[in-house]
Design a protein around this motif. Structure first.
Motif, PDB file in Angstrom:
ATOM      1  N   LEU A 233       0.829  -1.207   0.000  1.00  0.00           N
ATOM      2  CA  LEU A 233       0.000   0.000   0.000  1.00  0.00           C
ATOM      3  C   LEU A 233       0.867   1.262   0.000  1.00  0.00           C
ATOM      4  O   LEU A 233       0.552   2.239  -0.691  1.00  0.00           O
ATOM      5  N   LEU A 234       1.957   1.219   0.772  1.00  0.00           N
ATOM      6  CA  LEU A 234       2.857   2.373   0.776  1.00  0.00           C
ATOM      7  C   LEU A 234       3.515   2.567  -0.587  1.00  0.00           C
ATOM      8  O   LEU A 234       3.701   3.696  -1.050  1.00  0.00           O
ATOM      9  N   ALA A 235       3.876   1.458  -1.236  1.00  0.00           N
ATOM     10  CA  ALA A 235       4.437   1.567  -2.583  1.00  0.00           C
ATOM     11  C   ALA A 235       3.433   2.201  -3.530  1.00  0.00           C
ATOM     12  O   ALA A 235       3.796   3.043  -4.378  1.00  0.00           O
ATOM     13  N   ALA A 236       2.160   1.835  -3.382  1.00  0.00           N
ATOM     14  CA  ALA A 236       1.115   2.431  -4.226  1.00  0.00           C
ATOM     15  C   ALA A 236       1.000   3.932  -3.981  1.00  0.00           C
ATOM     16  O   ALA A 236       0.886   4.727  -4.931  1.00  0.00           O
ATOM     17  N   LEU A 237       1.062   4.347  -2.706  1.00  0.00           N
ATOM     18  CA  LEU A 237       0.941   5.764  -2.389  1.00  0.00           C
ATOM     19  C   LEU A 237       2.158   6.553  -2.887  1.00  0.00           C
ATOM     20  O   LEU A 237       2.017   7.676  -3.392  1.00  0.00           O
ATOM     21  N   VAL A 238       3.349   5.970  -2.758  1.00  0.00           N
ATOM     22  CA  VAL A 238       4.550   6.669  -3.232  1.00  0.00           C
ATOM     23  C   VAL A 238       4.518   6.835  -4.748  1.00  0.00           C
ATOM     24  O   VAL A 238       4.830   7.917  -5.278  1.00  0.00           O
TER      25      VAL A 238
END
Length: 324
Positions: A233-238
Motif C-alpha cells: 500500500l505504501l508503494a502504491a501511495l509513493v
C-alpha cells in the motif's frame, strides 16, 4: 507398460542436458539483461548531466535564492520558484489525500468479497481505463465540468467558513481545488491497481485464521489485512505521489498559473511542471536556463520522495512482516 510423467521427461523434457545453442542463448540473454539494467542507470545519469549542464549558468547566477524567492519576472530576468515548489508539493499532497484513500478503499471493495468476482473484474477494468485518458482531456473536463460544479460549493464554504485558511478566498476559475481533484482522479488507477495486488498477495490462511478467531469484517480489514499489506500500500501511495508531482498539462490548464503561496484551496497557484510547460515555448536564453534549473529542482524533489517512500516501506516491512 504405461509411461509415467517422469519417464516421459527423461531424454526429451527439461531433465536432459542443455544443448550448446541453449547455453549460448542463456549467456546471451544474461548479457542482454545486464546491458539493459546498466543502460537505465546511464540514461538517468545522462539526463541529469544534460539538464545540469544547461541549468549551470542559472545556478551560478541565482544560487539558492532561486529556491527561496517568490519572483518570476521575465523583463527583469529575476527568477525564483518557491511558490512553484509549494504548489507542486501542496497539490500533490491534496491529490494523494483524495486519490490515495479512495484507491485503497476501492482495492478493499474489490478484493474482500463485497461483490461477485466478475463484477469486481469489471470495476477494476473501468478504473484502469482512467489511466488511458489523456491529461489534456482531464484538463478540458476540469474547465468545462468540474469548475462550474465546484463554484457554488466553494462560494458557500467561503461565505460561512472564510475564517478557515483553506476557504479564505473565493473560487473565481482555475485554482488549487479543481487541480487537486483532477490529480486525485489521475492517480486513482495507479493506487488502486497496486493496492489490489497487495491485498491479493496476502496468504489465504491469514484471512481464514483472522475470521476463524471471530473477528468482524471491519476488524479483519483494519487490524490484520491492511497492516499485512502495508508495504504494498505504501508503494502504491509513493508511486501515486510521484505521478502527481510530474503531471503537467492538466495542471497547466486548471491551477491558474499564479505566482503566490496560499493555503486556500480556491486560490490560483502554480507548479514546477506547469511553469515549464507554459513558459518554455516563448522563453529566451536566460529564462530557458532558469527553467532547466527548475527542472533539476523537480527531479530532486521526485528523487527525495521516492527515497523517503522506500525508507518508509522498508521500515514498515520490518515492523509488520518481520522482514529484515
Amino acid at each position: 507398460m504405461k509411461k509415467t510423467l517422469f519417464d516421459h521427461k527423461i531424454g526429451k523434457g527439461i531433465t536432459r542436458p542443455p544443448a550448446n545453442l541453449e547455453l549460448y542463448g542463456d549467456a546471451g540473454f544474461r548479457a542482454f539483461s545486464i546491458v539493459c539494467a546498466w543502460s537505465i542507470i546511464f540514461l538517468i545519469l545522462f539526463i541529469l548531466w544534460m539538464i545540469g549542464e544547461q541549468a549551470l549558468p542559472a545556478m551560478e547566477r541565482y544560487g539558492l535564492h532561486f529556491l527561496t524567492g517568490t519572483t518570476w519576472d521575465v523583463n527583469k530576468e529575476n527568477f525564483s520558484v518557491l511558490p512553484e515548489i509549494w504548489g507542486t508539493i501542496y497539490s500533490s499532497m491534496l491529490a494523494l489525500l483524495g486519490g490515495g484513500v479512495l484507491g485503497i478503499t476501492v482495492a478493499i471493495f474489490l478484493t474482500e468479497n463485497f461483490i461477485h468476482d466478475r463484477l469486481a473484474y469489471l470495476f477494476r477494468l473501468m478504473i484502469e481505463l482512467l489511466a488511458a485518458i489523456p491529461s489534456v482531456v482531464y484538463g478540458l473536463w476540469g474547465i468545462y465540468v468540474l469548475i462550474p460544479l465546484l463554484r457554488p460549493v466553494a462560494h458557500t464554504l467561503h461565505e460561512y467558513f472564510s475564517w478557515i485558511p483553506f476557504f479564505e478566498t473565493e473560487l473565481s476559475g482555475p485554482g488549487m481545488a479543481p487541480a487537486a481533484l483532477v490529480l486525485a482522479i489521475m492517480i486513482l488507477p495507479t493506487v488502486a491497481a497496486i493496492s489490489v495486488d497487495a491485498f491479493r498477495q496476502i496468504p489465504a490462511k491469514v484471512k481464514e485464521a483472522t475470521y476463524g478467531m471471530g473477528t468482524t469484517r471491519a476488524e479483519a480489514i483494519f487490524k490484520v489485512l491492511i497492516p499485512t499489506a502495508s508495504s504494498g500500500l505504501l508503494a502504491a501511495l509513493v508511486l501515486g505521489f510521484g505521478r502527481a508531482l510530474g503531471e503537467t498539462m492538466a495542471l497547466a490548464m486548471l491551477i491558474g498559473n499564479s505566482n503566490q503561496i496560499s493555503l486556500s484551496w480556491f486560490s490560483p497557484a502554480n507548479t514546477l511542471a506547469s511553469l515549464m510547460a507554459s513558459s518554455f515555448p516563448e522563453a529566451g536564453k536566460v529564462e530557458a536556463q532558469a527553467l532547466m534549473y527548475a527542472a533539476l529542482v523537480l527531479l530532486l524533489i521526485t528523487f527525495l520522495v521516492n527515497l523517503g517512500g522506500l525508507f518508509i516501506q522498508q521500515a514498515t516491512m520490518r515492523k509488520f512482516e518481520g522482514i529484515k
